[in-house]
Design an enzyme around this catalytic site. Sequence first.
Site, mmCIF file in Angstrom:
data_model
loop_
_atom_site.group_PDB
_atom_site.id
_atom_site.type_symbol
_atom_site.label_atom_id
_atom_site.label_comp_id
_atom_site.label_asym_id
_atom_site.label_seq_id
_atom_site.Cartn_x
_atom_site.Cartn_y
_atom_site.Cartn_z
ATOM 1 N N ARG A 80 2.158 8.510 13.043
ATOM 2 C CA ARG A 80 1.552 9.360 13.902
ATOM 3 C C ARG A 80 0.088 9.845 13.844
ATOM 4 O O ARG A 80 -0.795 10.569 14.811
ATOM 5 C CB ARG A 80 2.110 11.005 12.807
ATOM 6 C CG ARG A 80 1.970 11.618 13.359
ATOM 7 C CD ARG A 80 2.581 13.198 13.241
ATOM 8 N NE ARG A 80 1.701 13.003 11.745
ATOM 9 C CZ ARG A 80 2.497 13.675 10.369
ATOM 10 N NH1 ARG A 80 3.376 14.847 10.409
ATOM 11 N NH2 ARG A 80 1.620 13.428 8.932
ATOM 12 N N PHE A 96 15.595 18.901 -1.473
ATOM 13 C CA PHE A 96 13.768 18.954 -1.701
ATOM 14 C C PHE A 96 14.176 17.406 -1.170
ATOM 15 O O PHE A 96 12.719 16.966 -0.128
ATOM 16 C CB PHE A 96 14.138 18.437 -3.244
ATOM 17 C CG PHE A 96 12.440 18.251 -3.630
ATOM 18 C CD1 PHE A 96 11.444 18.739 -4.001
ATOM 19 C CD2 PHE A 96 12.238 16.509 -3.853
ATOM 20 C CE1 PHE A 96 10.578 18.338 -4.055
ATOM 21 C CE2 PHE A 96 10.971 16.209 -4.185
ATOM 22 C CZ PHE A 96 10.259 17.268 -4.633
ATOM 23 N N TYR A 143 1.181 -1.338 -0.401
ATOM 24 C CA TYR A 143 -0.094 0.219 0.333
ATOM 25 C C TYR A 143 0.714 1.434 0.469
ATOM 26 O O TYR A 143 0.673 2.012 -0.986
ATOM 27 C CB TYR A 143 -1.066 -0.100 1.486
ATOM 28 C CG TYR A 143 -1.493 1.217 1.216
ATOM 29 C CD1 TYR A 143 -2.842 1.586 0.844
ATOM 30 C CD2 TYR A 143 -1.653 2.444 2.049
ATOM 31 C CE1 TYR A 143 -2.908 3.098 0.775
ATOM 32 C CE2 TYR A 143 -1.951 2.952 2.347
ATOM 33 C CZ TYR A 143 -2.708 3.929 2.186
ATOM 34 O OH TYR A 143 -3.163 4.868 1.461
ATOM 35 N N ARG A 185 -10.478 5.595 8.985
ATOM 36 C CA ARG A 185 -9.622 4.748 7.800
ATOM 37 C C ARG A 185 -9.505 4.117 9.291
ATOM 38 O O ARG A 185 -8.430 4.500 9.903
ATOM 39 C CB ARG A 185 -9.222 6.137 7.348
ATOM 40 C CG ARG A 185 -9.287 6.680 6.190
ATOM 41 C CD ARG A 185 -8.679 8.536 5.794
ATOM 42 N NE ARG A 185 -8.140 8.834 6.353
ATOM 43 C CZ ARG A 185 -8.471 10.147 6.456
ATOM 44 N NH1 ARG A 185 -9.590 10.571 5.937
ATOM 45 N NH2 ARG A 185 -7.865 10.788 7.658
#
Length: 418
Positions: free
Chosen positions: A219, A289, A172, A229
């Site tokens: 978290r 980044f 997933y 969910r």
Amino acid sequence: MELLKKWLGHPEDIYHLLRFKMGGYRAVMPRMDPDSLGRGLRTCYRYLNQTSRSFAAVIQALDGELRHAVCIFYLVLRALDTIEDDMTISLDVKVPMLHEFHSYLYQPEWKYMESKEKDRQVLEDFPTISMEFRNLSKVYQDVISDICRKMGVGMAEFLEKKVDSQHEWDRYCHYVAGLVGIGLSRLFSASDLEDPIVGQDTELANSMGLFLQKTNIIRDYLEDQQEGREFWPKEVWSRYAKKLSDLTKPENIDMAVQCLNELVTNALHHVPDVLTYLSRLKNQSVFNFCAIPQVMAIATLAACYNNKQVFRGVVKIRKGQAVTLMMDATNIQAVKAIMYQYVEEIYQKIPSADPSSNKTQQVIASIRTMSFPGGPMASRHHYSPIYLSCAMLLAALSWQYLSTISKATEEYVQAGEN
């Protein structure tokens, strides 16, 4: 006054907040000139700012044409994600859309006007996004289209499927984040700002995404429960409770924390891959980044580990702490030292009776071998008495000013947002 007390306990936060606010953020997030863009690209960057100011800041700091490729990549995946998230779209409509979404990139008139999601503008004005996609070099188009196709298939697979095994958890996370890491890596190499190996080593790129996604899932346990969910793998939580929601019950808090610690340990296994990946990067804008979200993630995991608050409220790292990480994580040695600091923090909190304690110690040992106890970051919290006195005085004088830090900055430093 609570804010002042926090700052007095962390004078380095004051220094970096001031440094960041007074222009230091330009070192990691240089300003882009919007007047240099055509109308379509200006619109795309406006959508980027509207849908995620945090990502907008770091994307616009990328060098050259890579900046535009990553901007369009983000908006395409945001549009795909908006379809997945929209619960008003029936499955018989949604599943084919997810499977076919990559083909819409080559259909100039395609758009979707029925979404009720907050980011629906990226679907309603998809023709502008797809036009700018087609204006990209073919090498960028091929990467974005391919990742979009694979992600759409994965999203469709998990629409009605819960995450049971740890293998499915990895699968997933691969679909929703690992593929993003792989796609970005391929874009980095395609731009020639990075060596081909960065885009070719999909295992390392996948780990970059999995580490961030697992941190977010760990978290956000309580928030996801409240929204109905479930992303924690049943194979793990079923050893500690009959239902995942049972972990919120006060009488189950000890078992809940043990489950939490096992998942944090699972996520930590990606850190060696993260360090190897970052060590290969040459371009400063690409390094910033990639590195900033990773150091935010390790700090967040350290805050979550063995912490009952995960099941009672929100666990976040301090804004000043986040700014410090952003300002410091500009080279591989600094990142290694940051990783070392936070895994040592976790190590100090390992309960001797925790079922995962041996595994946690083992993975931390493997991270230690890639880091080091000294270096430029290890002593960054050792300040002289004069500095501490000045910092405390500065806090007393400026705490109210700093509490009004700009909204854009606040959104970016929200403890590793996505």
